[in-house]
Design an enzyme around this catalytic site. Sequence first.
Site, PDB file in Angstrom:
ATOM      1  N   HIS A  70     -19.271  26.788  35.904  1.00 53.39           N
ATOM      2  CA  HIS A  70     -19.591  26.611  34.492  1.00 53.39           C
ATOM      3  C   HIS A  70     -18.589  27.390  33.668  1.00 53.39           C
ATOM      4  CE1 HIS A  70     -21.903  26.726  30.720  1.00 53.39           C
ATOM      5  NE2 HIS A  70     -22.526  25.662  31.182  1.00 53.39           N
ATOM      6  N   ASP A 123     -26.734  20.759  35.824  1.00 57.24           N
ATOM      7  CA  ASP A 123     -26.425  19.360  36.055  1.00 57.24           C
ATOM      8  C   ASP A 123     -26.580  18.962  37.525  1.00 57.24           C
ATOM      9  OD1 ASP A 123     -25.576  18.772  33.334  1.00 57.24           O
ATOM     10  OD2 ASP A 123     -23.860  20.048  33.768  1.00 57.24           O
TER      11      ASP A 123
END
Length: 440
Positions: A316, A374
């Site tokens: 991320h 996700d």
Amino acid sequence: MTETRDTESDSEYVTLTDSVSNKSVDLPLLSGTEGPKVIDIRRLYAETGYFTFDPGYMATGSCASNITYIDGDKGILRHRGYSIEDLAEHSDFMEVCHLLLFGELPTPAQKEKFEHDITYHTMVHEQLNFFYRGFRRDAHPMAIMCGVVGALSAFYHDSTDITDPHQRMVASYRLIAKMPTIAAMAYKFSIGQPFIYPRNDLSYAENFLHMMFAVPCETYEINPVVADAMDRIFILHADHEQNASTSTVRLAASSGANPFACIAAGIASLWGPAHGGANEAVLKMLTEIGHKKNIPAYLDRVKDKSDATMLMGFGHRVYKNYDPRAAVIQKSCHAVLNELDIKDEPLLDLAMELERIALEDEYFVSRKLFPNVDFYSGIILKAMGFPIGMFTVLFAVARTVGWIAQWNEMIADESQKIGRPRQLYTGVGKRPYVPLEERG
């Protein structure tokens, strides 16, 4: 660069010394409630004649905000001081919406009124039904969302004056309330089914599921476990500080654009595979891997610098630790699969094995590539019956409240100016114009 404290004013500043001219400039050092100190460079160009160069804004704060705090190294995400784990465990999405908009969790009376006001804004103008017919049936739902949300300013003229606090709040309520309706209509249009109108007796998540999956010819039974998971997914995606789409909303808003246009801009930014489209990419990756036995070979391709293969759902931009949202959604994923009696979900088994192997691989651990939200959201949405094309749309439905909260904060911030980044020009220098007939 040296750090200094002015003992008389108790203010801190850093001193930058130009090695060319040997001149120095003092720049204020600002402190937030949490997080690292920030060098205020607003006077840098005026004092030195220099700009800063920071592609992707890796080390630049574009605004002051009191909405969301993230500590990527520690895996912390808080909204108005409340941890995402506590909110996901104890609150519902409407409470989180109230928190983001007004700064506090609602009292029972405030919650009842807020839910009522949102619920009674869920219908859209009937003429919007005809607007959908202008799209091809096979249009991506995100393309439809961009167009329809941008067109709302043509239907709701009475809430586009951003200088009027009342109109701003009306627009805020309308966007939060109507986004699920618009999203469900985009889905129904794509599969040729009639639009399902919202129902005032259902919760926000229940209403969305009903509009998505109900048909006029039979009663749709809402599964409470699925509805709770849907509500939790909305909470986990409600806001995430100054990400790409939120920054896009703020940049569009800085020009004075109406709120519907700003949110449409945020939707367009969210559509990118590196942002909201990442959960789609995770499912495509798992499908490509196909079987647990293929995981090592796939990870070898990821490690090969000459190969463009990527490990989607890991790592991320902000989190250098485990994404706190990933742990929450993983639990919901198992709850939904158990409730729907999905005993053998190959993609979930494959995902868990991929996570296990990757987290034991020094290559990924050393690079702090941990699973993000996700990685599991696509699997749970697929189990609920959502097609892949709707994944990012769901993200947009949830993130609308964050965009709106950030938009309202920016409009009220007197220090904000129209966004105008500088650049490092690397093109051709000045040269004389050559007439056409002389160009060989």
